[in-house]
Write an enzyme that holds these catalytic residues in place. Structure first.
Site, PDB file in Angstrom:
ATOM      1  N   ASP A 100      61.153  79.916  13.192  1.00 25.36           N
ATOM      2  CA  ASP A 100      61.733  80.092  14.518  1.00 25.36           C
ATOM      3  C   ASP A 100      63.152  80.643  14.401  1.00 25.36           C
ATOM      4  O   ASP A 100      63.947  80.174  13.576  1.00 25.36           O
ATOM      5  CB  ASP A 100      61.750  78.734  15.238  1.00 25.36           C
ATOM      6  N   GLU A 149      60.280  84.962  13.012  1.00 25.58           N
ATOM      7  CA  GLU A 149      60.610  85.376  14.369  1.00 25.58           C
ATOM      8  C   GLU A 149      61.944  86.120  14.225  1.00 25.58           C
ATOM      9  O   GLU A 149      62.980  85.477  14.051  1.00 25.58           O
ATOM     10  CB  GLU A 149      60.759  84.182  15.308  1.00 25.58           C
TER      11      GLU A 149
END
Length: 739
Positions: A351, A387
């Site tokens: 993330d 990401e």
């Protein structure tokens, strides 16, 4: 209680079958206390007197699995110097393998009086809060690490054979009628035959689980009667989230998670974890003291150089982990190795990965974190998915991660959405995305599989909502619809939300099919959002992070209503699996040098049948394109060194609001006469017929073809009319003299 010196490594609490070694890092501490709790919550404190290399440690021969514990760290409390030790606060173990209980929000959790008492923020000089936080804190738990894996090993499915399914442990199974009620919403529920069989039917080879590390819901959400459902608020990087376990506390979640992984591996499905190493649940200067802040604030967090009381925030969550510090880097790497070695997971999706690449302020693709990953013999061999952005300046880094890494391709998502909603001037970039985004990845020695292709993910609209809403509808989040992005690139097809108009519903179904065909027939790795195959809607909510309810949970009752959609997704996955031309390991060259038939590997045509010119590519009005793929031009060898050959394919893509006739010229892709069969036509009510074993032949295979084509003659000059907002996929069958 007998107390022995113990060892400084490994960090955390490690039971060896006889006793337990405890070790915790703190450079700033003057004294560290290990706090043991019995079943009634009574606390026993043990001062740690052994310190080696900034690690405080002891060995307790009388302590075993199930023991609840925490730490208290004595040291300076000087926020303006970045130091926030407070022994009144019970702290979780950063290396704790299990957590029992939940945070119960109380002012005692804050090292200063909580924000709002005098209108000022943390580090403001309000003084230290000496209220004991232990009654309101969860506990770390000593676990039994031993587990019968029955020979299980990571699967290591090649990227080009991978199909990813992004799912939430709780939301996936909570409403599944064939999952036993006591297992719904749990790791064990995910491992039940009903769920695994559904994944296998869809051709899924990897399930990407939204965060399963122990996490905390923010007090502001609790006050609004909501929770942090997504779990992107980690407080334990080694501990499976307890709320997702059906097993008994205090540490049954560990074995249950392992059992889930083992069952998925037996079904041929990899487990990828969405991990949040960029920030923690302690938030900014006004946040609670739960773990890292009270142990060594300046080591674990990025602090402002000119004001160490302030936190640098590249995540939008109040803090950023200090990946420049060796012990924080060690924490991350130890965590990754633990989940690979002890929990048998097959990869990670990072993330806001750009936050991990910040050395000073800029994102550095050669930062220490990536150096460590590159040289680590364990971590470097699993799937690593970035990401590739954060919320800081210069954080958007799509296409700029190192060679080992794959990336969520945000440009793929945006381009495909723009094209199918009819935005002008999108043909050149659409071609790049269909062909594997070589413009992003080829110069960094990566291949098409560096691109994780997706149209929808947890963050944003579902696929059904993407074609049903022009605007977000996040009122249920309690933030006056201010949260969530306004850049949805969606199209409601003529009505906002649910429609009673059959023509609008038909157009929406066609658009859903268009997105799915585009996704599965693009080069790269497709990722499907859980529930999109069920027509799942979030009622226009594009930021359901706090909705632990029917807005986010999969509605398995819709499976019967959307059986055709499930079959369609399964058939697309089967076609992709059967035809290596859609999952090439190398980029197209546009040349014939790798082709067995002397023809180019890819050709781009205008609807007229002529090759695309510069004027065609740049025409603002152009929304139609033919992509011709040469099955004899797959240059990489097969698994046994054999040459791979496939059928030829043509994709006829039309985002116009009117039907468009496409001409299929003679000798297209191959000089051998070819019959073109329609295997997908999203302009049809049933775009593809399927059987339990996969595609059983096309519906309307001669739709739009010339009479000679239907009679099995030459394809010279064949014309195919593609409906408005539709895509047709043709498969070539080369005709011999005998045929």
């Amino acid at each position: 209680m007998r107390v022995w010196p113990g060892k400084p490594y490994p960090l955390g609490a490690v039971w060896d079958g006889t006793g337990t070694n405890f070790a915790i890092f703190s450079e700033v501490a003057d004294q560290v206390e290990l706090c043991l709790f019995d079943d009634d919550g009574a606390e026993t404190r043990i001062g740690l007197t052994e310190v080696d290399g900034l690690v405080w440690h002891c060995y307790l021969p009388d302590v075993g699995p199930g023991q609840r514990y925490g730490f208290r760290v004595h040291g300076p409390y000087q926020p303006r110097q970045g130091q926030r030790c407070n022994p009144a606060k019970l702290l979780l173990d950063p290396y704790g393998k299990a957590v029992d209980g939940e945070v119960r929000w109380n002012r005692a959790l804050y090292s200063e009086p909580p924000p709002g008492t005098d209108g000022t923020g943390g580090g403001s000089g309000r003084g230290i809060n000496t209220d004991d936080s232990a009654p309101f804190m969860p506990r770390s738990v000593v676990i039994n690490p031993y587990f019968d894996w029955a020979g299980d090993q990571q699967l290591r499915t090649p990227y080009h054979e991978t199909v990813i399914y992004e799912a939430h442990v709780r939301g996936l199974t909570l409403r599944h009628p064939d999952v036993p009620e006591e297992l719904r919403g749990s790791y064990a529920g995910l491992a039940t035959p009903a769920v695994i069989e559904h994944l296998q039917r869809l051709g899924v080879t990897a399930i990407e689980l939204m965060p399963v590390h122990q996490s905390v819901s923010e007090p502001a959400l609790i006050q609004r009667g909501l929770t942090n459902y997504w779990g992107y608020n980690t407080i334990g990087f080694f501990a499976p989230h307890q709320a997702y376990a059906s097993a008994a506390p205090p540490h049954g979640q560990v074995a249950e998670f392992k059992s889930m992984v083992r069952a998925l591996h037996q079904a041929g499905i990899e487990v990828i974890l969405d991990v949040v190493y960029n920030h923690t649940a302690e938030g900014g200067a006004d946040g609670p003291t739960l773990c890292f802040r009270g142990i060594d604030n300046a080591a674990y967090y990025r602090l402002a150089d000119d004001d160490p009381a302030a936190y640098l925030d590249y995540t939008g969550c109040g803090n950023s982990l200090n990946v420049r510090h060796p012990h924080t880097l060690q924490l991350i790497m130890d965590s990754l190795r633990y989940w690979i070695d002890e929990m048998h997971v097959d990869g990670f999706r990072f993330d806001l990965a750009s936050a991990l690449a910040r050395e000073l302020h800029d994102v550095d693709r050669l930062s220490a974190f990536f150096d460590l990953v590159q040289q680590d013999p364990l971590v470097s061999q699993v799937k690593l998915i970035a990401e590739p952005w954060d919320v800081g300046e210069g954080g958007y880094q799509v296409g700029r991660f190192p060679p080992l890494w794959t990336e969520w391709n945000g440009k793929y998502r945006d381009t495909v959405r723009d094209y199918w909603r009819g935005q002008p001037g999108r043909l050149p970039e659409l071609a790049s995305r269909l062909a594997g985004s070589s413009d992003l990845y080829e110069t960094s020695a990566r291949r098409p599989v560096a691109s994780i292709n997706f149209v929808t993910c947890h963050d944003g609209f579902t696929l059904a909502d993407l074609v049903s809403y022009d605007r977000k509808h996040n009122e249920a989040n309690g933030e006056q619809n201010r949260d969530g992005t306004d850049d949805n690139r969606s199209w409601n097809c003529g009505a906002e939300g649910p429609s009673q108009d059959p023509s609008i519903d038909a157009l929406r179904a066609r658009q859903v099919a268009n997105f799915l065909v585009t996704l599965y027939f693009s080069q790269g790795v497709p990722m499907l959002l859980a529930g999109d195959e069920l027509g799942r809607t979030q009622r226009g909510n594009n930021n359901s992070y706090c909705q632990d309810n029917e807005i986010s949970w999969l509605d398995w009752a819709a499976a019967a209503e959307h059986a055709d959609l499930i079959d369609f997704v399964a058939a697309l996955a089967a076609l992709r699996r059967e035809h290596p031309i859609f999952r090439r390991r190398r980029f197209f060259s546009g040349r014939a040098d790798g082709s067995a038939d002397g023809e180019r590997d890819i050709v781009w045509l205008a609807p007229s049948g002529a090759e695309m010119t510069a004027a065609d590519w740049n025409a603002e009005y152009a929304r139609s394109l033919a992509v011709c793929l040469n099955g004899d031009a797959i240059t990489e060898p097969g698994p046994r060194g054999e040459r791979i050959q496939d059928a030829d394919f043509v994709l006829l893509i039309n985002a116009h609001s009117d039907p468009v006739p496409f001409t299929i010229p003679a000798g297209l892709v191959s000089p051998v006469p070819t019959r073109w069969d329609v295997i997908v036509d999203t302009g049809q009510e049933r775009p593809l017929a399927v059987s339990p074993d996969g595609p059983a032949g096309p519906v309307g295979a001669s739709q739009g073809l010339t009479r000679s084509e239907r009679d099995g003659g030459s394809a010279a000059g064949a014309e195919v009319t593609v409906a408005a907002h539709a895509i047709v996929v043709l498969r070539g069958a080369r005709l011999t003299d005998a045929g």
